[in-house]
Scaffold this active site. Structure first.
Site, PDB file in Angstrom:
ATOM      1  N   SER A 185       0.834  -1.055  -0.054  1.00 19.82           N
ATOM      2  CA  SER A 185       0.070   0.044  -0.110  1.00 19.82           C
ATOM      3  C   SER A 185       0.925   1.382   0.004  1.00 19.82           C
ATOM      4  O   SER A 185       2.296   1.102   0.274  1.00 19.82           O
ATOM      5  CB  SER A 185      -1.025   0.086   1.211  1.00 19.82           C
ATOM      6  OG  SER A 185       0.034   0.406   2.444  1.00 19.82           O
ATOM      7  N   ASP A 186       0.220   2.290  -0.411  1.00 22.48           N
ATOM      8  CA  ASP A 186       1.041   3.797  -0.085  1.00 22.48           C
ATOM      9  C   ASP A 186       0.589   4.116   1.481  1.00 22.48           C
ATOM     10  O   ASP A 186      -0.385   3.300   1.874  1.00 22.48           O
ATOM     11  CB  ASP A 186       0.627   4.883  -1.079  1.00 22.48           C
ATOM     12  CG  ASP A 186       1.545   5.828  -1.073  1.00 22.48           C
ATOM     13  OD1 ASP A 186       2.497   5.832  -0.304  1.00 22.48           O
ATOM     14  OD2 ASP A 186       1.477   6.422  -2.175  1.00 22.48           O
ATOM     15  N   TRP A 187       1.309   4.965   1.843  1.00 24.58           N
ATOM     16  CA  TRP A 187       1.078   5.296   3.341  1.00 24.58           C
ATOM     17  C   TRP A 187      -0.271   5.556   3.521  1.00 24.58           C
ATOM     18  O   TRP A 187      -1.156   6.474   3.312  1.00 24.58           O
ATOM     19  CB  TRP A 187       1.854   6.675   3.399  1.00 24.58           C
ATOM     20  CG  TRP A 187       1.986   6.900   4.763  1.00 24.58           C
ATOM     21  CD1 TRP A 187       1.049   7.984   5.739  1.00 24.58           C
ATOM     22  CD2 TRP A 187       3.116   6.510   5.790  1.00 24.58           C
ATOM     23  NE1 TRP A 187       1.364   7.900   6.936  1.00 24.58           N
ATOM     24  CE2 TRP A 187       2.493   7.350   7.107  1.00 24.58           C
ATOM     25  CE3 TRP A 187       4.321   6.034   5.856  1.00 24.58           C
ATOM     26  CZ2 TRP A 187       3.351   7.137   8.224  1.00 24.58           C
ATOM     27  CZ3 TRP A 187       5.015   5.728   6.890  1.00 24.58           C
ATOM     28  CH2 TRP A 187       4.478   6.452   7.956  1.00 24.58           C
TER      29      TRP A 187
END
Length: 573
Positions: free
Chosen positions: A115-117
Site C-alpha cells: 500500500s501507499d502510506w
C-alpha cells in the site's frame, strides 16, 4: 519528481533503467528492491492537485499511463505500490482490475504489492470501505499484500480468516512472496545487512559520488533561450557580473522533498559556484527578492544599483526546492510578479540579462520572455547545483538537456502535451481559423515543446531516408537521417524519432515518440544515424489491454524536438 515526464515511451525507458539500477540481481549488498509506484494513473489527478481524483478512460490507461509501469515490472521490479487515487470509481488499493487482472493475470507479476502510506485505511474516507475491517478485506481480496502504516491487516486478518472471508491459501501466497524477497536479500542470514555504519561512512558522500552528482546536474540543465549567443560567458576574461537573486545564495532552497541524506551545509550554492569559476571577474551580488519570491521597490532598486557597473546580469529566479515534490501542488506555476518586475527593471539597464530558473516543474515563462536574453532552466539540482550552473554558464559543459514536459504558454493550457489527438476541427497553420479548436487569446502550442533544448552549437538534420516504404511482421523499416554540427563547438544532440498512424480503429496521437539517440559531434562533423521500426512499435492497446497492430498509412518524423522535424510517409502491411 516521481515520474519521467509526459511521454509514455520515454517514461518506460526510464522506469526500466531505474529498476535495473536500484535492484540489480539482489545478490549483493549494493542493491535494494525497486518499487514501481503509484499504480496506476496517479499522474492524472484532476487540477494537478496531489491526492485528488483520477478519471481516465481505459484506452487512456493502457496507452498513456500503464506503459512505464509495465516496463518497470518487465524489468523485474520486486514490488509495486498502490496509488492513492480511484480508478473506475474504486480506490487503487482495493481495485481488483488494477492489482489482480492487470498486474497478476496480464503481466504475470510475481512480486508483492504494498500500500501507499495509510492507503488501505483511506478507502473508508473515499467512501468505498465501510470500516477498517472492510478496508482490510477489500484490499486483500483485490490482491494487495503489504499494509504500510494503516495496520488494518494486522488488526483484522485473524477475524477475516476465522470468518472464511480470506483463505489461508491466500495468506500463505502473500507471505511466501514477501519471505522470498527477504531470503533473496539475505536478511535471514544478516537482518542488519543494510545497516552497516562503517560502510555508510566509507561510501556516503565520497568525491566520486559528488562527481557523479555534478555530471548528472550538468546533463539535466536545459538551455531554452540564447539570444545573440549571449552565452557562454568567458570565465578567463577580466569582466564584471551582477549576480541577482536570493535563491542563488540560499543552500536551504537547493533541495526538494525527497532529499535522502542531502544536507544544505554540504551543498554548493549558485553564488559559490560562479565566484569559484569566475575568479578573474568582479562579482557583485544583490538579493533582488524575498525568500518567498516576492519583491519590492527597495530590493529592485538595490539590484539595479548592483548591476550599474556589470557587463552582464545573471538573475536566479523561480521557486524554492521546498515547493517541489509531494504535497507541493500549485494552481499557478508561474514566475512571481515580484520577480517579473525585477527582470523588467534590470532589462531597462540595457545590459544582457540571463535568467537562471530554479523549479521542480516546468513554469509558465511567457511573462519573462521580453526581458531576458537567455533562459537556463536549472530545475532543483541538489548538492552540486553551483558547480553545474557555472559549468554551463562558462561553456565548460555545453548544455544538452531536453525538456521531458511541454512548457505551457499559459496556465489555462494545462495539461498541455505533444502527443495529443487531432480533434475533428484542428487549428490550421494558416487560412480561416474560425470554428476551430483554438484559444482566442493565446496560441494552442506550448511555449517550449517536448524534447526541446538548445546548445552552444547548432545541429542540422537532412536526408531523412526510408530504406523501404513498408513494414511487415518480419520485415522492419530502416530509417536513417544525417545530423551535422554546423556550429563552432563540440556538443551532444538528442535525435528523436516519432510516428503517427493516420487512421485506426482507435484514434492515435498526432505524434508518438518511439526512439531517440544521443550523439556527440565535433564542429563540422556529420553522422548518419540509423533507426529500426518494427510492427511492435506501431501497436496500440484497446480498453482491455489487447494489442492491436493495424495495416495502414503512417508518418515518421525525426528531429531535435517534437516540433521541428523532417517527415516521410510509409505503410504497414
Amino acid at each position: 519528481m516521481e515520474g519521467a515526464g509526459e511521454d509514455p515511451y520515454y517514461g518506460s525507458v526510464v522506469a526500466a533503467a531505474r529498476v535495473k539500477g536500484l535492484q540489480g540481481n539482489l545478490n549483493d549488498a549494493e542493491h535494494i528492491m525497486a518499487c514501481v509506484k503509484h499504480f496506476a494513473a496517479y499522474g492524472a489527478v484532476q487540477g494537478g492537485r496531489e491526492y485528488n481524483t483520477v478519471d481516465v478512460s481505459r484506452v487512456a490507461l493502457w496507452n498513456k499511463y500503464l506503459p512505464p509501469y509495465h516496463a518497470g515490472v518487465h524489468a523485474g521490479a520486486a514490488t509495486v505500490m498502490n496509488a492513492f487515487n480511484i480508478f473506475d470509481g474504486v480506490p487503487a488499493s482495493g481495485n481488483q482490475y488494477l492489482v489482480h487482472d492487470i498486474l497478476e493475470k496480464k503481466w504475470g507479476f510475481k512480486g508483492f504489492v504494498v500500500s501507499d502510506w495509510n492507503s488501505f485505511d483511506e478507502m473508508i474516507t473515499h467512501g468505498y470501505a465501510a470500516n477498517r475491517k472492510d478496508a482490510a478485506y477489500k484490499a486483500l481480496s483485490a490482491g494487495s499484500m503489504m499494509d504500510m502504516e494503516s495496520k488494518v491487516v494486522v488488526d483484522y486478518l485473524p477475524e477475516l480468516l476465522k470468518e472464511g472471508k480470506i483463505s489461508m491459501q491466500q495468506v500463505d501466497d502473500d507471505v511466501r512472496r514477501i519471505l522470498y524477497y527477504k531470503f533473496k536479500l539475505g536478511l535471514f542470514d544478516d537482518p542488519y545487512k543494510f545497516s552497516d555504519a562503517a560502510r555508510e561512512q566509507a561510501t556516503e558522500f565520497t568525491e566520486a559520488h559528488r562527481n557523479e552528482a555534478r555530471k548528472a546536474a550538468d546533463a539535466s540543465i536545459v538551455l531554452l533561450k540564447n539570444e545573440n549567443n549571449v552565452l557562454p560567458i568567458d570565465a578567463t576574461a577580466n569582466s564584471s557580473i551582477a549576480l541577482i537573486g536570493y535563491y542563488s545564495k540560499s543552500k536551504d532552497d537547493l533541495f526538494d522533498f525527497w532529499i535522502a541524506n542531502g544536507k544544505a551545509a554540504d551543498a554548493v550554492s549558485i553564488y559559490e559556484g560562479i565566484t569559484e569559476r569566475y575568479q578573474h571577474s568582479n562579482i557583485a551580488y544583490s538579493n533582488g527578492y524575498l525568500p518567498d519570491g516576492s519583491s519590492n521597490e527597495q530590493l529592485i532598486n538595490e539590484a539595479v544599483a548592483t548591476s550599474k557597473n556589470a557587463a552582464v546580469i545573471v538573475v536566479n529566479i523561480g521557486l524554492s526546492g521546498k515547493l517541489a515534490g509531494e504535497d507541493r501542488s500549485l494552481a499557478n506555476p508561474a514566475i512571481s510578479d515580484g520577480q517579473v518586475a525585477l527582470l523588467k527593471a534590470l532589462h531597462a539597464t540595457g545590459k544582457p540579462v540571463i535568467a537562471l530558473v530554479s523549479a521542480g516543474r516546468p513554469l509558465v515563462l511567457t511573462a519573462i520572455q521580453p526581458y531576458v536574453n537567455a533562459i537556463v532552466y536549472c530545475w532543483i539540482l541538489g548538492t552540486e547545483t553551483g558547480h553545474a550552473v557555472a559549468d554551463v554558464l562558462s561553456g565548460d559543459y555545453n548544455p544538452s538537456g531536453k525538456t521531458v514536459m511541454s512548457f505551457p504558454y499559459a496556465v489555462g493550457q494545462i495539461p498541455v502535451y505533444y502527443d495529443h489527438f487531432n480533434t475533428g476541427r484542428p487549428l490550421p497553420d494558416s487560412g480561416d481559423q474560425s470554428w476551430k479548436s483554438r484559444y482566442r487569446d493565446i496560441p494552442n502550442t506550448p511555449l517550449y515543446p517536448f524534447g526541446f533544448g538548445l546548445s552552444y552549437t547548432n545541429f542540422a538534420y537532412s536526408n531523412l531516408e526510408l530504406y523501404n516504404n513498408t513494414i511487415q511482421k518480419d520485415s522492419p523499416l530502416q530509417v536513417s537521417v544525417q545530423v551535422a554540427n554546423t556550429g563552432n563547438k563540440a556538443g551532444y544532440e538528442v535525435a528523436q524519432l516519432y510516428i503517427r498512424e493516420k487512421s485506426a480503429s482507435i484514434v492515435q496521437p498526432v505524434k508518438a515518440l518511439k526512439a531517440f539517440q544521443r550523439v556527440y559531434l565535433q564542429p563540422g562533423e556529420k553522422k548518419l544515424l540509423h533507426f529500426t521500426l518494427t510492427d511492435k512499435d506501431l501497436a496500440f492497446y484497446d480498453g482491455e489491454g489487447n494489442v492491436h497492430t493495424e495495416a495502414g498509412a503512417f508518418k515518421v518524423f525525426v528531429g531535435g524536438n517534437s516540433r521541428d522535424v523532417l517527415e516521410k510517409d510509409f505503410m504497414l502491411k
